[in-house]
Design a protein around this motif. Structure first.
Motif, PDB file in Angstrom:
ATOM      1  N   HIS A  91      51.010 -59.443  -5.610  1.00 48.50           N
ATOM      2  CA  HIS A  91      51.076 -60.195  -6.864  1.00 48.50           C
ATOM      3  C   HIS A  91      51.265 -61.679  -6.534  1.00 48.50           C
ATOM      4  O   HIS A  91      51.452 -62.057  -5.373  1.00 48.50           O
ATOM      5  N   ASN A  92      51.206 -62.521  -7.582  1.00 47.75           N
ATOM      6  CA  ASN A  92      51.107 -63.965  -7.331  1.00 47.75           C
ATOM      7  C   ASN A  92      52.424 -64.734  -7.433  1.00 47.75           C
ATOM      8  O   ASN A  92      52.405 -65.964  -7.530  1.00 47.75           O
ATOM      9  N   ALA A  93      53.560 -64.050  -7.391  1.00 49.76           N
ATOM     10  CA  ALA A  93      54.836 -64.757  -7.557  1.00 49.76           C
ATOM     11  C   ALA A  93      55.054 -65.834  -6.490  1.00 49.76           C
ATOM     12  O   ALA A  93      55.517 -66.932  -6.793  1.00 49.76           O
ATOM     13  N   ARG A  94      54.728 -65.528  -5.256  1.00 47.21           N
ATOM     14  CA  ARG A  94      54.957 -66.507  -4.184  1.00 47.21           C
ATOM     15  C   ARG A  94      54.020 -67.706  -4.325  1.00 47.21           C
ATOM     16  O   ARG A  94      54.445 -68.861  -4.176  1.00 47.21           O
ATOM     17  N   MET A  95      52.745 -67.458  -4.616  1.00 50.26           N
ATOM     18  CA  MET A  95      51.810 -68.558  -4.812  1.00 50.26           C
ATOM     19  C   MET A  95      52.184 -69.373  -6.049  1.00 50.26           C
ATOM     20  O   MET A  95      52.021 -70.599  -6.080  1.00 50.26           O
ATOM     21  N   ASN A  96      52.688 -68.707  -7.065  1.00 52.11           N
ATOM     22  CA  ASN A  96      53.169 -69.394  -8.266  1.00 52.11           C
ATOM     23  C   ASN A  96      54.338 -70.308  -7.934  1.00 52.11           C
ATOM     24  O   ASN A  96      54.417 -71.456  -8.391  1.00 52.11           O
ATOM     25  N   PHE A  97      55.260 -69.818  -7.116  1.00 54.32           N
ATOM     26  CA  PHE A  97      56.430 -70.592  -6.683  1.00 54.32           C
ATOM     27  C   PHE A  97      55.987 -71.855  -5.934  1.00 54.32           C
ATOM     28  O   PHE A  97      56.464 -72.958  -6.199  1.00 54.32           O
ATOM     29  N   ILE A  98      55.060 -71.690  -5.003  1.00 53.39           N
ATOM     30  CA  ILE A  98      54.571 -72.832  -4.230  1.00 53.39           C
ATOM     31  C   ILE A  98      53.810 -73.803  -5.136  1.00 53.39           C
ATOM     32  O   ILE A  98      54.030 -75.020  -5.106  1.00 53.39           O
ATOM     33  N   GLY A  99      52.901 -73.265  -5.944  1.00 56.95           N
ATOM     34  CA  GLY A  99      52.076 -74.116  -6.791  1.00 56.95           C
ATOM     35  C   GLY A  99      52.889 -74.933  -7.773  1.00 56.95           C
ATOM     36  O   GLY A  99      52.562 -76.098  -8.047  1.00 56.95           O
ATOM     37  N   ARG A 100      53.938 -74.350  -8.317  1.00 54.40           N
ATOM     38  CA  ARG A 100      54.789 -75.070  -9.265  1.00 54.40           C
ATOM     39  C   ARG A 100      55.396 -76.303  -8.608  1.00 54.40           C
ATOM     40  O   ARG A 100      55.451 -77.382  -9.188  1.00 54.40           O
ATOM     41  N   ARG A 101      55.834 -76.161  -7.377  1.00 58.45           N
ATOM     42  CA  ARG A 101      56.466 -77.274  -6.676  1.00 58.45           C
ATOM     43  C   ARG A 101      55.452 -78.300  -6.193  1.00 58.45           C
ATOM     44  O   ARG A 101      55.746 -79.492  -6.127  1.00 58.45           O
ATOM     45  N   VAL A 102      54.260 -77.865  -5.880  1.00 56.37           N
ATOM     46  CA  VAL A 102      53.189 -78.807  -5.549  1.00 56.37           C
ATOM     47  C   VAL A 102      52.856 -79.661  -6.767  1.00 56.37           C
ATOM     48  O   VAL A 102      52.731 -80.891  -6.676  1.00 56.37           O
ATOM     49  N   LEU A 103      52.724 -79.028  -7.927  1.00 56.63           N
ATOM     50  CA  LEU A 103      52.454 -79.765  -9.158  1.00 56.63           C
ATOM     51  C   LEU A 103      53.561 -80.762  -9.459  1.00 56.63           C
ATOM     52  O   LEU A 103      53.287 -81.916  -9.828  1.00 56.63           O
ATOM     53  N   GLN A 104      54.802 -80.340  -9.320  1.00 53.89           N
ATOM     54  CA  GLN A 104      55.925 -81.248  -9.570  1.00 53.89           C
ATOM     55  C   GLN A 104      55.884 -82.444  -8.625  1.00 53.89           C
ATOM     56  O   GLN A 104      56.084 -83.594  -9.044  1.00 53.89           O
ATOM     57  N   SER A 105      55.627 -82.172  -7.357  1.00 51.56           N
ATOM     58  CA  SER A 105      55.622 -83.251  -6.365  1.00 51.56           C
ATOM     59  C   SER A 105      54.554 -84.290  -6.658  1.00 51.56           C
ATOM     60  O   SER A 105      54.831 -85.500  -6.693  1.00 51.56           O
ATOM     61  N   TYR A 106      53.326 -83.845  -6.881  1.00 49.82           N
ATOM     62  CA  TYR A 106      52.243 -84.790  -7.127  1.00 49.82           C
ATOM     63  C   TYR A 106      52.410 -85.505  -8.455  1.00 49.82           C
ATOM     64  O   TYR A 106      52.046 -86.680  -8.583  1.00 49.82           O
ATOM     65  N   LEU A 107      52.960 -84.822  -9.443  1.00 49.98           N
ATOM     66  CA  LEU A 107      53.172 -85.481 -10.735  1.00 49.98           C
ATOM     67  C   LEU A 107      54.209 -86.586 -10.613  1.00 49.98           C
ATOM     68  O   LEU A 107      54.016 -87.700 -11.114  1.00 49.98           O
ATOM     69  N   PHE A 108      55.326 -86.315  -9.949  1.00 52.99           N
ATOM     70  CA  PHE A 108      56.355 -87.347  -9.816  1.00 52.99           C
ATOM     71  C   PHE A 108      55.876 -88.517  -8.951  1.00 52.99           C
ATOM     72  O   PHE A 108      56.207 -89.677  -9.231  1.00 52.99           O
ATOM     73  N   LEU A 109      55.115 -88.238  -7.917  1.00 48.33           N
ATOM     74  CA  LEU A 109      54.557 -89.329  -7.116  1.00 48.33           C
ATOM     75  C   LEU A 109      53.611 -90.177  -7.962  1.00 48.33           C
ATOM     76  O   LEU A 109      53.603 -91.408  -7.862  1.00 48.33           O
ATOM     77  N   PHE A 110      52.807 -89.525  -8.791  1.00 48.14           N
ATOM     78  CA  PHE A 110      51.910 -90.230  -9.694  1.00 48.14           C
ATOM     79  C   PHE A 110      52.691 -91.100 -10.678  1.00 48.14           C
ATOM     80  O   PHE A 110      52.374 -92.283 -10.883  1.00 48.14           O
TER      81      PHE A 110
END
Length: 267
Positions: A91-110
């Motif tokens: 299932h995608n829980a681990r990829m969801n966990f990683i993706g959420r933090r990637v989105l947060q990181s790039y959004l805050f840098l932006f």
């Protein structure tokens, strides 16, 4: 240095480090409650059915953002939600966990790089509204056809009017339902979590360089909702569009040479 209204006092790039260390991340609690397989339980896929489904999910992922390719096991994991009976296998829980933090990181840098940022802006609130899982599920997932492929089981499927086909296969539920029904059965949340899992899969398989371009061309332009309290704050729309255009637009190549992206520098 200006002090912004935010709990974040250091660059949010630490989220990327968190994502990279997420390999041992435990299964989600929702997956832990998935029932054990039984020979008498026809809901669970046979080995042959699982292999056929994996091939279908791999084909879908490999056609979604060419030339990006995803191994069969990763494609199947990204597109299987923890609510589905086959979540006992992947299932995608681990990829969801990683993706959420990637989105947060790039959004805050932006946000930190934008000239539109003012001292009165609440970065936490801006981020919460911009990359809210429901926003991603409603406005990004349909563009990727997530609803036609993701494997999941609605939690309140009996609360909406359903036909025999839907009762046999709840994961076939598409956007023909009214918005209130979509929300009540968790569609937007599941689809949004799958968007996050796709981002996590891109970062996991192809690295931060491609994931960065993916964020600015495949995600951020689609959460610009003018006049809507949800989505990216209106003040940052122009900057988001400028970066997307510099990268080549919403259909820009995701795989480019490092030298081609060094100038002009963007967040």
């Amino acid at each position: 240095m200006s002090t912004y209204t935010s709990r974040f006092t250091r660059p949010q790039v630490r989220h990327l480090a968190t994502a990279q260390r997420a390999a041992p991340y435990r299964q989600s609690t929702s997956a832990q409650h998935a029932p054990a397989p039984s020979q008498a339980d026809a809901r669970f896929s046979t080995v042959e059915e699982l292999q056929a489904t994996t091939a279908e999910l791999e084909t879908y992922m490999n056609s979604l953002f060419p030339p990006l390719k995803f191994p069969p096991s990763l494609a199947a994991r990204i597109l299987t939600h923890a609510s589905h009976p086959d979540a006992i296998y992947r299932h995608n829980a681990r990829m969801n966990f990683i993706g959420r933090r990637v989105l947060q990181s790039y959004l805050f840098l932006f946000l930190h790089s934008s000239d539109a940022l003012k001292p009165e802006h609440d970065l936490d609130l801006i981020a919460e509204r911009a990359i809210n899982t429901y926003v991603l599920g409603e406005h990004v997932a349909p563009l990727w056809g997530i609803g036609r492929i993701v494997r999941w089981t609605p939690v309140n499927v009996n609360s909406v009017s359903t036909g025999p086909a839907l009762r046999r296969d709840p994961s076939s539920l598409l956007v023909s339902l009214a918005p209130n029904s979509q929300r009540s059965i968790g569609m937007y949340k599941v689809h949004g979590a799958t968007v996050e899992a796709v981002v996590g899969g891109v970062f996991h398989q192809h690295g931060g360089h491609i994931a960065h371009r993916f964020f600015h061309t495949r995600v951020l332009p689609h959460i610009l909702l003018p006049g809507n309290p949800q989505g990216l704050h209106d003040a940052f729309h122009r900057h988001a569009l400028d970066i997307c255009e510099q990268m080549g637009g919403v259909d820009a190549p995701l795989v480019v040479s490092q030298a081609a992206t060094e100038a002009p520098a963007v967040s």
